[in-house]
Design a protein around this motif. Structure first.
Motif, PDB file in Angstrom:
ATOM      1  N   CYS A 120       0.841  -1.201   0.000  1.00 50.95           N
ATOM      2  CA  CYS A 120       0.000   0.000   0.000  1.00 50.95           C
ATOM      3  C   CYS A 120       0.873   1.248   0.000  1.00 50.95           C
ATOM      4  O   CYS A 120       2.048   1.215   0.361  1.00 50.95           O
ATOM      5  CB  CYS A 120      -0.948   0.015   1.201  1.00 50.95           C
ATOM      6  SG  CYS A 120      -0.099   0.042   2.789  1.00 50.95           S
ATOM      7  N   HIS A 122       0.322   5.643   0.803  1.00 48.50           N
ATOM      8  CA  HIS A 122      -0.558   6.737   1.208  1.00 48.50           C
ATOM      9  C   HIS A 122      -0.369   7.925   0.268  1.00 48.50           C
ATOM     10  O   HIS A 122       0.747   8.403   0.071  1.00 48.50           O
ATOM     11  CB  HIS A 122      -0.262   7.157   2.651  1.00 48.50           C
ATOM     12  CG  HIS A 122      -0.745   6.187   3.669  1.00 48.50           C
ATOM     13  ND1 HIS A 122      -2.044   6.192   4.145  1.00 48.50           N
ATOM     14  CD2 HIS A 122      -0.126   5.155   4.284  1.00 48.50           C
ATOM     15  CE1 HIS A 122      -2.186   5.212   5.033  1.00 48.50           C
ATOM     16  NE2 HIS A 122      -1.040   4.570   5.120  1.00 48.50           N
ATOM     17  N   TYR A 136     -10.601   9.755   6.628  1.00 48.76           N
ATOM     18  CA  TYR A 136      -9.391   9.516   5.850  1.00 48.76           C
ATOM     19  C   TYR A 136      -8.133  10.110   6.492  1.00 48.76           C
ATOM     20  O   TYR A 136      -7.121  10.259   5.825  1.00 48.76           O
ATOM     21  CB  TYR A 136      -9.562  10.080   4.438  1.00 48.76           C
ATOM     22  CG  TYR A 136     -10.528   9.276   3.613  1.00 48.76           C
ATOM     23  CD1 TYR A 136     -10.115   8.142   2.933  1.00 48.76           C
ATOM     24  CD2 TYR A 136     -11.876   9.621   3.533  1.00 48.76           C
ATOM     25  CE1 TYR A 136     -10.998   7.382   2.182  1.00 48.76           C
ATOM     26  CE2 TYR A 136     -12.770   8.875   2.787  1.00 48.76           C
ATOM     27  CZ  TYR A 136     -12.329   7.763   2.114  1.00 48.76           C
ATOM     28  OH  TYR A 136     -13.206   7.010   1.381  1.00 48.76           O
ATOM     29  N   HIS A 141      -0.536  10.189  10.073  1.00 50.45           N
ATOM     30  CA  HIS A 141      -0.574  11.113   8.935  1.00 50.45           C
ATOM     31  C   HIS A 141      -1.432  12.309   9.344  1.00 50.45           C
ATOM     32  O   HIS A 141      -2.609  12.166   9.648  1.00 50.45           O
ATOM     33  CB  HIS A 141      -1.164  10.449   7.691  1.00 50.45           C
ATOM     34  CG  HIS A 141      -0.323   9.336   7.146  1.00 50.45           C
ATOM     35  ND1 HIS A 141       0.678   9.535   6.226  1.00 50.45           N
ATOM     36  CD2 HIS A 141      -0.326   8.005   7.422  1.00 50.45           C
ATOM     37  CE1 HIS A 141       1.255   8.379   5.933  1.00 50.45           C
ATOM     38  NE2 HIS A 141       0.662   7.436   6.654  1.00 50.45           N
ATOM     39  N   THR A 145      -5.417  11.165   3.723  1.00 47.00           N
ATOM     40  CA  THR A 145      -4.704  10.403   2.696  1.00 47.00           C
ATOM     41  C   THR A 145      -5.600   9.284   2.186  1.00 47.00           C
ATOM     42  O   THR A 145      -6.508   8.825   2.877  1.00 47.00           O
ATOM     43  CB  THR A 145      -3.406   9.780   3.251  1.00 47.00           C
ATOM     44  OG1 THR A 145      -3.734   8.867   4.314  1.00 47.00           O
ATOM     45  CG2 THR A 145      -2.451  10.831   3.745  1.00 47.00           C
ATOM     46  N   MET A 147      -5.308   5.407   0.804  1.00 44.80           N
ATOM     47  CA  MET A 147      -4.401   4.271   0.762  1.00 44.80           C
ATOM     48  C   MET A 147      -4.623   3.529  -0.550  1.00 44.80           C
ATOM     49  O   MET A 147      -5.696   2.994  -0.809  1.00 44.80           O
ATOM     50  CB  MET A 147      -4.634   3.331   1.944  1.00 44.80           C
ATOM     51  CG  MET A 147      -3.664   2.157   1.982  1.00 44.80           C
ATOM     52  SD  MET A 147      -3.954   1.046   3.386  1.00 44.80           S
ATOM     53  CE  MET A 147      -3.444   2.097   4.739  1.00 44.80           C
ATOM     54  N   GLU A 149      -3.911   0.438  -2.887  1.00 48.24           N
ATOM     55  CA  GLU A 149      -3.573  -0.950  -2.651  1.00 48.24           C
ATOM     56  C   GLU A 149      -3.834  -1.744  -3.925  1.00 48.24           C
ATOM     57  O   GLU A 149      -4.771  -1.463  -4.665  1.00 48.24           O
ATOM     58  CB  GLU A 149      -4.423  -1.505  -1.512  1.00 48.24           C
ATOM     59  CG  GLU A 149      -3.771  -2.610  -0.730  1.00 48.24           C
ATOM     60  CD  GLU A 149      -4.453  -2.790   0.628  1.00 48.24           C
ATOM     61  OE1 GLU A 149      -3.789  -3.242   1.559  1.00 48.24           O
ATOM     62  OE2 GLU A 149      -5.647  -2.467   0.744  1.00 48.24           O
TER      63      GLU A 149
END
Length: 318
Positions: A120, A122, A136, A141, A145, A147, A149
């Motif tokens: 993954c 970000h 989110y 963080h 962001t 993610m 994947e």
């Protein structure tokens, strides 16, 4: 006059209030008169003319710039750019594609039934709607962001250590769950087979761990905070970058193998149909994917399979 009424006790309360309001309005008028008027500046961009110049520079019969200038600017050959709209780059994998992946990963990494590795990344979401920021934003963080994947697991059977499995799997690290389509390394290396398996596992996962860094280095848009307002548009941005990246690798001669080039020129009408999995009960599919018993059995079979590989396997296929 207003200041005189406010300071003189002979006037009534109503007269004082009216004077106060007039005094405030006079102050507002003075402030407004001191402000510099703001307006949006119109900048003529001449997009039509820019498009015509781009055509003349690179695509016309008498181009201004040679082909190597196009490659330097757009990171790909002009012949590759003209093939971007071809359908084969946009379709989903079918059974034939999956079997080719199985074969290549087994040849290079020693893992039977391996579709790839999952990881993954970000991506900062600059224009995340206020209503979604809490959903989110994570503690590690400071800003919202997304993610990103990779991974799906289509139906494509394979055999390892004498046992049959219906779906391929991805190599993953310890943060992922124990699912039938995910294979992880061992945290506790208690014996030689597990040590060898974990070493092979870590070596194979380096491919995907480097992939996001390569994408960010090649496409500047992925290094910046996403300015899209919707997740779907951000997904399309990433899909576009991945497709372009794969096309560039293919054009540079880094396809999976020599027979890959023969496959590329095949007529799309003669290709097998996409793997038929529609109509199956969704709950059954979810249970199969999350089956921990299958996960444990698959891991044990792969440990045994990797242990039986010759000691020089990684040297021969490195």
């Amino acid at each position: 006059m207003a200041s005189y009424l406010l300071s003189n006790d002979s006037f009534s309360e109503n007269e004082r209030i009216i004077a106060l309001i007039q005094h405030l309005e006079d102050d507002d008028d003075e402030v407004e008169s001191e402000r510099v008027p703001r307006s949006r500046i119109y900048i003529p961009r001449n997009r039509e003319e820019a498009g015509e110049n781009l055509w003349k520079d690179y695509f016309s019969d008498t181009t201004v710039f040679p082909p190597y200038k196009f490659k330097r600017r757009f990171r790909m050959r002009i012949e590759l750019f003209l093939r971007i709209s071809q359908e084969r780059y946009m379709r989903s994998p079918n059974a034939y594609d999956v079997q080719r992946l199985y074969s290549k990963h087994e040849e290079k990494h020693g893992f039977k039934g391996m579709l790839g590795s999952i990881d993954c990344m970000h991506w900062e979401w600059k224009n995340c709607p206020v209503a979604l920021k809490g959903q989110y934003t994570r503690g590690d963080h400071k800003k919202p962001t997304i993610m990103l994947e990779a991974g799906t697991s289509p139906l494509a059977p394979f055999e390892v250590n004498g046992n049959q499995y219906t779906k391929g799997y991805y190599l993953a690290d310890g943060i992922y769950p124990d699912w039938a389509t995910l294979v992880k390394g061992f945290a506790c290396l208690t014996d030689d087979p597990r040590i060898k398996f974990t070493r092979f596992h870590a070596s194979a996962r380096k491919d995907v761990e480097r992939a996001f860094g390569v994408l960010q280095g090649r496409f500047h848009i992925l290094r910046l905070a996403a300015r899209a307002m919707s997740i779907n548009k951000m997904r399309r941005f990433m899909d576009c970058c991945i497709i372009l990246h794969n096309m560039i690798l293919e054009d540079q001669g880094f396809a999976l193998s020599d027979w890959e080039e023969e496959f590329i020129t095949e007529d799309m009408e003669n290709r097998p149909e996409r793997i038929p999995n529609r109509g199956r009960d969704q709950d059954v599919i979810i249970r199969e994917i999350r089956d921990r018993t299958v996960h444990d059995q698959l891991t044990d079979d792969l440990v045994e399979h990797i242990w039986n590989l010759p000691s020089a396997f990684r040297t021969m296929n490195g």
